[in-house]
Structures are given as C-alpha cells and as structure tokens.
Design a protein around this motif. Structure first.
Motif, PDB file in Angstrom:
ATOM      1  N   ASP A 170     -15.911   6.219   6.008  1.00 21.63           N
ATOM      2  CA  ASP A 170     -15.438   7.572   5.725  1.00 21.63           C
ATOM      3  C   ASP A 170     -14.759   7.640   4.366  1.00 21.63           C
ATOM      4  O   ASP A 170     -14.216   6.648   3.865  1.00 21.63           O
ATOM      5  N   ASP A 171     -14.782   8.829   3.791  1.00 19.22           N
ATOM      6  CA  ASP A 171     -14.120   9.084   2.514  1.00 19.22           C
ATOM      7  C   ASP A 171     -12.627   9.310   2.762  1.00 19.22           C
ATOM      8  O   ASP A 171     -12.254  10.284   3.420  1.00 19.22           O
ATOM      9  N   PRO A 172     -11.745   8.431   2.258  1.00 22.99           N
ATOM     10  CA  PRO A 172     -10.314   8.605   2.518  1.00 22.99           C
ATOM     11  C   PRO A 172      -9.726   9.850   1.871  1.00 22.99           C
ATOM     12  O   PRO A 172      -8.617  10.256   2.213  1.00 22.99           O
ATOM     13  N   GLY A 215       0.815  -1.209   0.000  1.00 18.65           N
ATOM     14  CA  GLY A 215       0.000   0.000   0.000  1.00 18.65           C
ATOM     15  C   GLY A 215       0.849   1.258   0.000  1.00 18.65           C
ATOM     16  O   GLY A 215       0.574   2.212  -0.733  1.00 18.65           O
ATOM     17  N   TYR A 216       1.890   1.280   0.805  1.00 17.66           N
ATOM     18  CA  TYR A 216       2.805   2.425   0.807  1.00 17.66           C
ATOM     19  C   TYR A 216       3.461   2.603  -0.566  1.00 17.66           C
ATOM     20  O   TYR A 216       3.602   3.722  -1.059  1.00 17.66           O
ATOM     21  N   LEU A 217       3.848   1.504  -1.184  1.00 15.61           N
ATOM     22  CA  LEU A 217       4.500   1.592  -2.493  1.00 15.61           C
ATOM     23  C   LEU A 217       3.558   2.161  -3.545  1.00 15.61           C
ATOM     24  O   LEU A 217       3.967   2.965  -4.394  1.00 15.61           O
ATOM     25  N   GLN A 269      -8.196   9.172  11.206  1.00 14.96           N
ATOM     26  CA  GLN A 269      -9.592   9.321  11.608  1.00 14.96           C
ATOM     27  C   GLN A 269     -10.554   8.422  10.829  1.00 14.96           C
ATOM     28  O   GLN A 269     -11.762   8.451  11.065  1.00 14.96           O
ATOM     29  N   LEU A 270     -10.052   7.635   9.903  1.00 20.37           N
ATOM     30  CA  LEU A 270     -10.926   6.791   9.089  1.00 20.37           C
ATOM     31  C   LEU A 270     -11.522   5.664   9.929  1.00 20.37           C
ATOM     32  O   LEU A 270     -10.838   5.040  10.737  1.00 20.37           O
ATOM     33  N   SER A 271     -12.811   5.383   9.720  1.00 24.20           N
ATOM     34  CA  SER A 271     -13.504   4.323  10.446  1.00 24.20           C
ATOM     35  C   SER A 271     -14.023   3.268   9.469  1.00 24.20           C
ATOM     36  O   SER A 271     -14.516   3.597   8.389  1.00 24.20           O
ATOM     37  N   SER A 272     -13.913   2.027   9.873  1.00 25.00           N
ATOM     38  CA  SER A 272     -14.395   0.918   9.048  1.00 25.00           C
ATOM     39  C   SER A 272     -14.768  -0.242   9.966  1.00 25.00           C
ATOM     40  O   SER A 272     -14.526  -0.206  11.180  1.00 25.00           O
ATOM     41  N   ARG A 273     -15.355  -1.284   9.373  1.00 23.45           N
ATOM     42  CA  ARG A 273     -15.729  -2.473  10.138  1.00 23.45           C
ATOM     43  C   ARG A 273     -15.400  -3.709   9.315  1.00 23.45           C
ATOM     44  O   ARG A 273     -15.704  -3.764   8.119  1.00 23.45           O
ATOM     45  N   ALA A 274     -14.787  -4.691   9.948  1.00 24.37           N
ATOM     46  CA  ALA A 274     -14.452  -5.962   9.305  1.00 24.37           C
ATOM     47  C   ALA A 274     -15.306  -7.059   9.923  1.00 24.37           C
ATOM     48  O   ALA A 274     -15.436  -7.123  11.153  1.00 24.37           O
ATOM     49  N   GLY A 328      -8.359   3.984  11.516  1.00 19.14           N
ATOM     50  CA  GLY A 328      -7.051   4.245  10.927  1.00 19.14           C
ATOM     51  C   GLY A 328      -7.030   3.832   9.470  1.00 19.14           C
ATOM     52  O   GLY A 328      -8.076   3.682   8.830  1.00 19.14           O
ATOM     53  N   SER A 329      -5.838   3.683   8.929  1.00 25.24           N
ATOM     54  CA  SER A 329      -5.663   3.361   7.520  1.00 25.24           C
ATOM     55  C   SER A 329      -6.486   2.147   7.105  1.00 25.24           C
ATOM     56  O   SER A 329      -6.468   1.107   7.775  1.00 25.24           O
ATOM     57  N   TYR A 330      -7.197   2.288   5.993  1.00 22.17           N
ATOM     58  CA  TYR A 330      -7.958   1.152   5.481  1.00 22.17           C
ATOM     59  C   TYR A 330      -7.045  -0.011   5.082  1.00 22.17           C
ATOM     60  O   TYR A 330      -7.472  -1.167   5.077  1.00 22.17           O
ATOM     61  N   MET A 331      -5.799   0.279   4.756  1.00 20.26           N
ATOM     62  CA  MET A 331      -4.865  -0.773   4.395  1.00 20.26           C
ATOM     63  C   MET A 331      -4.507  -1.660   5.584  1.00 20.26           C
ATOM     64  O   MET A 331      -3.918  -2.716   5.414  1.00 20.26           O
TER      65      MET A 331
END
Length: 243
Positions: A137-139, A24-26, A146-151, A103-106
């Motif tokens: 959230d929109d990255p 992802g960083y690359l 500050q990004l929020s997601s759920r797995a 945090g980061s979606y990655m």
C-alpha cells in the motif's frame, strides 16, 4: 534457543526494535522525545535518551535535527542533491517465504523476527538467504493502521514450506533498482525522489506489482548510517535502456 536461532538475546531484539521504531518517530513526526519514549516502552525520557545515545551515538534531539533539518524527510534530499543512482535491469523471479504484516511499515521488523524463527526451525536458512519485504500500500494514501506488507526470506531451490509461513514470488519483471544507504526511517525521501522525479523522467511505466526491498546488511551489527537497502520498482515490459 532464541539466541541460537536469531544470533542475539531476546532483550537485545526488543531494545533494537524499540529504538528503530523511535528513530522513525523522530524522523517522520513532530512528537516530543517524552512522547516517543512512552510509545516505545521507556518509562521516561532520560532512560530512553541513554539507550538511544548508546545505540545511535547521539541524543534523540541531535539525531532528529541532523536528519530532518527541521522538516520531516529533508535530510536525505540534502545529502543527495542530484538524487540517487537507479539501474534498470531484468530481475529474475525470487521465491520467498514469510509472514504478512499490517500497520506501520516501521514495525515490519516484528514480522521479520517471527518469520526468521519459523524459517530457521524448518531448516530453510542458508548463508546466502536474502532478506526481502514487499510493501502493498501507498503510505501517503492509506492510514498507517491499514498498511499491508510482507516480510520474508528467499527459498532454496525445491524447498517445501509449512504454515504459518506463506509462499510468494517477487521480481520476474524489469525493475528500477535504487540503492539506499542510511537509516531506514530516512528512506521515505528516496522513495519520493524515485517516484516523483526519476520515474517521470525515465520514460518507463510501472508494472502492476508492488515495490519491494532487499536488505543487504543487518541492523544487528551495522551502524544505522551504513545500512544498505536495494529498492526494487517493478516496471512494465519491455525495457530497452538502462538509466
């Protein structure tokens, strides 16, 4: 116990998560290989490059060049000059249990790993269990921290869920469904095309629901180039045509 629940050793999980984070960083930053190695827990660029080459089949720099063409996120667009096929269909509600991630979606893989252990320990895992994630959230509009997601994972009918797993529902609306093939870090270009090109020309309006994804195969036993992901874009009713 971990190997029995997860299908791989702890060391293999750590290695896989580090290298997917590195990819992802690359793909998405201009960080040097040395800095990426440090951020992903490798003592130096040499050990990171060896591990990356074993996992992805090429060096970090070669991987970056062939997938970004010198600019973040450009490779996917070059590979899909006409965009991606999108199917509009009614998506039944999917009952899901999982864990939140911030945090980061990655890095949502961390939430998946923990949720899978809890899910399996409660006897909820089935051969047909679906792997799903919702991105709240929109990255492009919020800082990464500050990004929020759920797995989470699809629940069997009538299943009871115990904490810390949280129950939530996906779908239950018409959706535009885009099937993406390739490494997760390169998916951003598909999102830009889905929102910026397809949605504008489709005649559909967005529903008041976040986008979600379904992962159709596993990075544990699938090459990054062959990973399959369905992106579900909830749409306002009614849907009268499919494009």
């Amino acid at each position: 116990m971990y190997h029995a629940l997860m299908g791989e050793t702890v060391a293999a999980t750590v290695r896989r998560l580090r290298l997917h984070q590195a990819s992802g960083y690359l793909a998405q930053t201009a960080l040097t290989v040395t800095e990426i190695a440090r951020r992903c827990g490798y003592p130096n660029a040499q050990s990171f490059t060896r591990a990356f080459r074993q996992f992805f089949g090429e060096s970090p720099q070669a991987w970056r060049e062939t997938r970004t063409d010198g600019l973040p996120w450009r490779a996917a667009a070059a590979a899909q000059p006409d965009g991606w096929p999108v199917t509009v269909r009614e998506v039944p509600a999917i009952e899901v249990a999982g864990l939140p991630h911030r945090g980061s979606y990655m890095r949502i893989g961390r939430a998946f790993e923990t949720a899978q252990i809890r899910f399996a320990a409660q006897g909820l895992m089935r051969p047909d269990t679906r792997w799903l994630a919702q991105y709240l959230d929109d990255p492009f509009a919020f800082p990464e921290s500050q990004l929020s997601s759920r797995a989470g994972f699809s629940l069997p009918p009538g299943a009871e869920v115990a904490p810390p797993l949280q129950r939530f529902t996906l779908g239950g609306t018409p959706c535009g469904v885009l099937r993406y093939r390739g490494p997760y870090p390169n998916m951003r270009d598909a999102y830009q095309w889905l929102y910026g090109t397809w949605l504008i020309g489709s005649g559909h309006a967005l529903a008041d629901q976040p986008v979600f994804e379904e992962y159709l195969n596993s990075p544990r036993d699938t090459a990054p180039a062959d990973l399959l992901t369905d992106i579900y874009l909830p749409l306002a009713s009614p849907v009268t045509t499919a494009r």
